[in-house]
Design a protein around this motif. Sequence first.
Motif, short mmCIF file in Angstrom:
data_model
loop_
_atom_site.label_atom_id
_atom_site.label_comp_id
_atom_site.label_asym_id
_atom_site.label_seq_id
_atom_site.Cartn_x
_atom_site.Cartn_y
_atom_site.Cartn_z
N ALA A 65 60.55 -5.16 -17.35
CA ALA A 65 60.73 -5.97 -18.54
C ALA A 65 59.54 -5.71 -19.44
O ALA A 65 58.40 -5.62 -18.97
CB ALA A 65 60.80 -7.44 -18.16
N ARG A 66 59.79 -5.58 -20.70
CA ARG A 66 58.68 -5.36 -21.63
C ARG A 66 57.90 -6.66 -21.75
O ARG A 66 58.42 -7.67 -22.20
CB ARG A 66 59.20 -4.92 -23.00
N VAL A 67 56.68 -6.62 -21.33
CA VAL A 67 55.82 -7.79 -21.37
C VAL A 67 54.77 -7.54 -22.43
O VAL A 67 54.10 -6.51 -22.40
CB VAL A 67 55.15 -8.01 -19.99
N ASP A 68 54.63 -8.46 -23.37
CA ASP A 68 53.60 -8.25 -24.38
C ASP A 68 52.23 -8.42 -23.74
O ASP A 68 52.04 -9.11 -22.75
CB ASP A 68 53.80 -9.17 -25.59
N ARG A 69 51.29 -7.76 -24.31
CA ARG A 69 49.96 -7.68 -23.70
C ARG A 69 49.27 -9.05 -23.62
O ARG A 69 48.44 -9.27 -22.76
CB ARG A 69 49.10 -6.69 -24.46
N ALA A 70 49.62 -9.95 -24.50
CA ALA A 70 48.97 -11.26 -24.48
C ALA A 70 49.42 -12.08 -23.27
O ALA A 70 48.65 -12.87 -22.73
CB ALA A 70 49.29 -12.01 -25.76
N SER A 71 50.64 -11.89 -22.84
CA SER A 71 51.15 -12.72 -21.75
C SER A 71 51.07 -12.04 -20.39
O SER A 71 51.44 -12.65 -19.39
CB SER A 71 52.59 -13.12 -22.03
N ILE A 72 50.57 -10.82 -20.32
CA ILE A 72 50.49 -10.12 -19.04
C ILE A 72 49.59 -10.86 -18.07
O ILE A 72 49.90 -10.96 -16.88
CB ILE A 72 50.05 -8.65 -19.22
N GLU A 73 48.51 -11.42 -18.55
CA GLU A 73 47.59 -12.15 -17.68
C GLU A 73 48.26 -13.40 -17.12
O GLU A 73 48.13 -13.71 -15.94
CB GLU A 73 46.31 -12.49 -18.42
N ASN A 74 48.99 -14.10 -17.98
CA ASN A 74 49.72 -15.29 -17.52
C ASN A 74 50.78 -14.92 -16.49
O ASN A 74 50.96 -15.62 -15.50
CB ASN A 74 50.37 -16.02 -18.69
N LEU A 75 51.46 -13.81 -16.73
CA LEU A 75 52.48 -13.34 -15.80
C LEU A 75 51.86 -13.03 -14.43
O LEU A 75 52.39 -13.43 -13.40
CB LEU A 75 53.18 -12.10 -16.35
N LEU A 76 50.73 -12.33 -14.44
CA LEU A 76 50.04 -12.01 -13.18
C LEU A 76 49.65 -13.29 -12.44
O LEU A 76 49.83 -13.40 -11.23
CB LEU A 76 48.80 -11.16 -13.45
N ARG A 77 49.09 -14.24 -13.17
CA ARG A 77 48.67 -15.49 -12.53
C ARG A 77 49.86 -16.26 -11.96
O ARG A 77 49.79 -16.77 -10.84
CB ARG A 77 47.91 -16.37 -13.53
N GLN A 78 50.95 -16.34 -12.71
CA GLN A 78 52.14 -17.06 -12.23
C GLN A 78 52.70 -16.42 -10.97
O GLN A 78 52.99 -17.10 -9.99
CB GLN A 78 53.22 -17.09 -13.31
N ARG A 79 52.85 -15.11 -11.00
CA ARG A 79 53.41 -14.42 -9.83
C ARG A 79 52.47 -14.47 -8.64
O ARG A 79 52.91 -14.55 -7.50
CB ARG A 79 53.78 -12.99 -10.20
N ALA A 80 51.17 -14.42 -8.91
CA ALA A 80 50.19 -14.51 -7.81
C ALA A 80 50.25 -15.90 -7.18
O ALA A 80 50.29 -16.03 -5.95
CB ALA A 80 48.79 -14.22 -8.34
N THR A 81 50.29 -16.92 -8.01
CA THR A 81 50.37 -18.29 -7.49
C THR A 81 51.64 -18.48 -6.68
O THR A 81 51.61 -19.13 -5.62
CB THR A 81 50.32 -19.30 -8.66
N ALA A 82 52.73 -17.92 -7.15
CA ALA A 82 54.00 -18.03 -6.41
C ALA A 82 53.91 -17.39 -5.03
O ALA A 82 54.60 -17.80 -4.10
CB ALA A 82 55.13 -17.40 -7.22
N GLN A 83 53.06 -16.38 -4.88
CA GLN A 83 52.90 -15.69 -3.60
C GLN A 83 51.76 -16.28 -2.77
O GLN A 83 51.44 -15.77 -1.70
CB GLN A 83 52.61 -14.20 -3.85
N GLY A 84 51.09 -17.32 -3.27
CA GLY A 84 49.98 -17.93 -2.53
C GLY A 84 48.70 -17.15 -2.67
O GLY A 84 47.82 -17.21 -1.81
N ILE A 85 48.57 -16.42 -3.77
CA ILE A 85 47.37 -15.60 -4.01
C ILE A 85 46.52 -16.31 -5.06
O ILE A 85 47.01 -16.69 -6.11
CB ILE A 85 47.78 -14.19 -4.51
N THR A 86 45.22 -16.45 -4.75
CA THR A 86 44.31 -17.10 -5.68
C THR A 86 43.52 -16.03 -6.43
O THR A 86 42.76 -15.28 -5.84
CB THR A 86 43.33 -18.01 -4.91
N LEU A 87 43.72 -16.00 -7.76
CA LEU A 87 42.99 -15.04 -8.59
C LEU A 87 41.71 -15.70 -9.08
O LEU A 87 41.73 -16.76 -9.69
CB LEU A 87 43.83 -14.60 -9.79
N ALA A 88 40.58 -15.06 -8.80
CA ALA A 88 39.29 -15.58 -9.25
C ALA A 88 39.07 -15.27 -10.73
O ALA A 88 38.58 -16.10 -11.48
CB ALA A 88 38.16 -15.00 -8.41
N SER A 89 39.44 -14.06 -11.13
CA SER A 89 39.27 -13.69 -12.54
C SER A 89 40.21 -12.55 -12.91
O SER A 89 40.63 -11.78 -12.06
CB SER A 89 37.83 -13.26 -12.82
#
Length: 148
Positions: A65-89
Amino acid sequence: MNRLRTFWEQRTVRERRLLVVLATVLGVLTVWLLLWQPLQRALEFQAQRQTRLAALSAQMVRLPARVDRASIENLLRQRATAQGITLASVKRSDNQLQVAVSVANADALLGWLLALEEQGVVKVQELNMQGKTPADGSVSASLLLDVH
Protein backbone atom coordinates in the motif's frame (compact mmCIF):
# COMPACT_ATOMS: atom_id res chain seq x y z
CA MET A 1 -52.95 -28.69 -38.29
CA ASN A 2 -55.39 -30.92 -40.14
CA ARG A 3 -52.54 -33.04 -41.46
CA LEU A 4 -51.26 -33.60 -37.96
CA ARG A 5 -54.73 -34.55 -36.75
CA THR A 6 -55.22 -36.94 -39.64
CA PHE A 7 -51.80 -38.45 -39.02
CA TRP A 8 -52.60 -38.91 -35.33
CA GLU A 9 -56.01 -40.48 -35.97
CA GLN A 10 -54.55 -42.97 -38.44
CA ARG A 11 -52.17 -44.34 -35.75
CA THR A 12 -53.08 -47.24 -33.52
CA VAL A 13 -53.27 -46.81 -29.76
CA ARG A 14 -49.90 -48.50 -29.38
CA GLU A 15 -48.26 -46.17 -31.94
CA ARG A 16 -49.81 -43.14 -30.23
CA ARG A 17 -48.33 -44.22 -26.90
CA LEU A 18 -44.92 -44.70 -28.50
CA LEU A 19 -45.14 -41.26 -30.10
CA VAL A 20 -46.07 -39.69 -26.73
CA VAL A 21 -43.10 -41.43 -25.07
CA LEU A 22 -40.82 -40.33 -27.92
CA ALA A 23 -42.03 -36.72 -27.66
CA THR A 24 -41.51 -36.81 -23.87
CA VAL A 25 -37.98 -38.17 -24.21
CA LEU A 26 -37.15 -35.60 -26.88
CA GLY A 27 -38.62 -32.82 -24.70
CA VAL A 28 -36.59 -33.87 -21.67
CA LEU A 29 -33.44 -34.22 -23.80
CA THR A 30 -34.00 -30.77 -25.30
CA VAL A 31 -34.48 -29.20 -21.87
CA TRP A 32 -31.34 -31.01 -20.65
CA LEU A 33 -29.18 -29.92 -23.57
CA LEU A 34 -30.45 -26.38 -24.04
CA LEU A 35 -31.19 -25.31 -20.47
CA TRP A 36 -29.81 -27.55 -17.74
CA GLN A 37 -26.29 -28.21 -19.03
CA PRO A 38 -25.53 -24.57 -19.96
CA LEU A 39 -26.77 -23.44 -16.54
CA GLN A 40 -24.60 -26.03 -14.80
CA ARG A 41 -21.57 -24.95 -16.82
CA ALA A 42 -22.27 -21.31 -16.01
CA LEU A 43 -22.55 -22.12 -12.30
CA GLU A 44 -19.28 -24.06 -12.35
CA PHE A 45 -17.57 -21.23 -14.23
CA GLN A 46 -18.84 -18.68 -11.70
CA ALA A 47 -17.67 -20.83 -8.79
CA GLN A 48 -14.20 -21.07 -10.35
CA ARG A 49 -14.21 -17.34 -11.04
CA GLN A 50 -15.22 -16.59 -7.47
CA THR A 51 -12.36 -18.76 -6.21
CA ARG A 52 -9.89 -16.93 -8.46
CA LEU A 53 -11.25 -13.55 -7.38
CA ALA A 54 -10.95 -14.51 -3.72
CA ALA A 55 -7.33 -15.54 -4.33
CA LEU A 56 -6.63 -12.27 -6.15
CA SER A 57 -8.32 -10.33 -3.37
CA ALA A 58 -6.11 -12.04 -0.80
CA GLN A 59 -3.07 -11.16 -2.90
CA MET A 60 -4.18 -7.54 -3.16
CA VAL A 61 -4.28 -7.32 0.62
CA ARG A 62 -0.61 -8.33 0.61
CA LEU A 63 0.35 -5.84 -2.11
CA PRO A 64 2.24 -2.82 -0.98
CA ALA A 65 0.00 0.00 0.00
CA ARG A 66 1.36 3.41 -0.80
CA VAL A 67 2.09 4.95 2.56
CA ASP A 68 2.93 8.62 2.67
CA ARG A 69 6.20 9.39 4.36
CA ALA A 70 4.60 11.35 7.19
CA SER A 71 2.56 8.40 8.40
CA ILE A 72 5.17 5.67 7.96
CA GLU A 73 6.41 6.16 11.52
CA ASN A 74 2.87 5.89 12.89
CA LEU A 75 2.29 2.78 10.82
CA LEU A 76 5.47 1.16 12.17
CA ARG A 77 4.50 2.00 15.75
CA GLN A 78 0.93 0.68 15.34
CA ARG A 79 2.05 -2.59 13.78
CA ALA A 80 4.84 -3.01 16.32
CA THR A 81 2.44 -2.46 19.21
CA ALA A 82 0.03 -4.97 17.69
CA GLN A 83 2.85 -7.55 17.72
CA GLY A 84 3.90 -6.74 21.31
CA ILE A 85 7.05 -4.93 20.20
CA THR A 86 8.15 -1.83 22.12
CA LEU A 87 9.87 0.77 19.95
CA ALA A 88 12.23 3.01 21.90
CA SER A 89 12.79 5.46 19.05
CA VAL A 90 12.18 6.01 15.35
CA LYS A 91 14.42 8.55 13.61
CA ARG A 92 14.00 9.52 9.99
CA SER A 93 16.72 10.62 7.57
CA ASP A 94 15.87 10.92 3.86
CA ASN A 95 14.58 7.50 2.74
CA GLN A 96 15.75 5.63 5.82
CA LEU A 97 14.54 5.04 9.34
CA GLN A 98 16.74 4.27 12.32
CA VAL A 99 14.61 2.22 14.72
CA ALA A 100 15.54 1.15 18.23
CA VAL A 101 13.57 -1.69 19.81
CA SER A 102 13.80 -1.74 23.58
CA VAL A 103 12.21 -5.15 24.14
CA ALA A 104 10.54 -7.69 21.91
CA ASN A 105 10.14 -11.39 21.43
CA ALA A 106 12.65 -12.40 18.75
CA ASP A 107 10.07 -14.38 16.75
CA ALA A 108 7.57 -11.51 16.90
CA LEU A 109 10.25 -9.02 15.83
CA LEU A 110 11.33 -11.09 12.84
CA GLY A 111 7.70 -11.78 11.86
CA TRP A 112 6.93 -8.05 12.07
CA LEU A 113 9.89 -7.19 9.84
CA LEU A 114 9.02 -9.92 7.35
CA ALA A 115 5.41 -8.70 7.12
CA LEU A 116 6.57 -5.11 6.55
CA GLU A 117 8.92 -6.23 3.78
CA GLU A 118 6.31 -8.45 2.11
CA GLN A 119 3.84 -5.58 2.09
CA GLY A 120 6.43 -3.31 0.52
CA VAL A 121 6.43 -0.80 3.34
CA VAL A 122 10.12 -1.00 4.22
CA LYS A 123 13.23 -2.99 3.42
CA VAL A 124 15.59 -4.05 6.19
CA GLN A 125 19.13 -2.86 5.49
CA GLU A 126 20.67 -3.62 8.84
CA LEU A 127 19.55 -5.57 11.91
CA ASN A 128 21.45 -5.90 15.19
CA MET A 129 19.78 -7.98 17.91
CA GLN A 130 20.99 -8.61 21.45
CA GLY A 131 19.47 -11.25 23.67
CA LYS A 132 18.27 -10.41 27.17
CA THR A 133 19.19 -12.36 30.28
CA PRO A 134 17.71 -14.62 31.42
CA ALA A 135 17.32 -16.13 27.96
CA ASP A 136 13.54 -16.02 27.54
CA GLY A 137 13.46 -15.18 23.84
CA SER A 138 13.26 -11.44 24.31
CA VAL A 139 15.74 -9.16 22.56
CA SER A 140 16.62 -5.54 22.07
CA ALA A 141 17.48 -4.44 18.54
CA SER A 142 18.57 -1.60 16.33
CA LEU A 143 17.36 -1.47 12.73
CA LEU A 144 18.14 0.50 9.63
CA LEU A 145 15.15 0.44 7.27
CA ASP A 146 14.75 1.76 3.73
CA VAL A 147 11.36 3.36 3.14
CA HIS A 148 9.73 2.52 -0.19
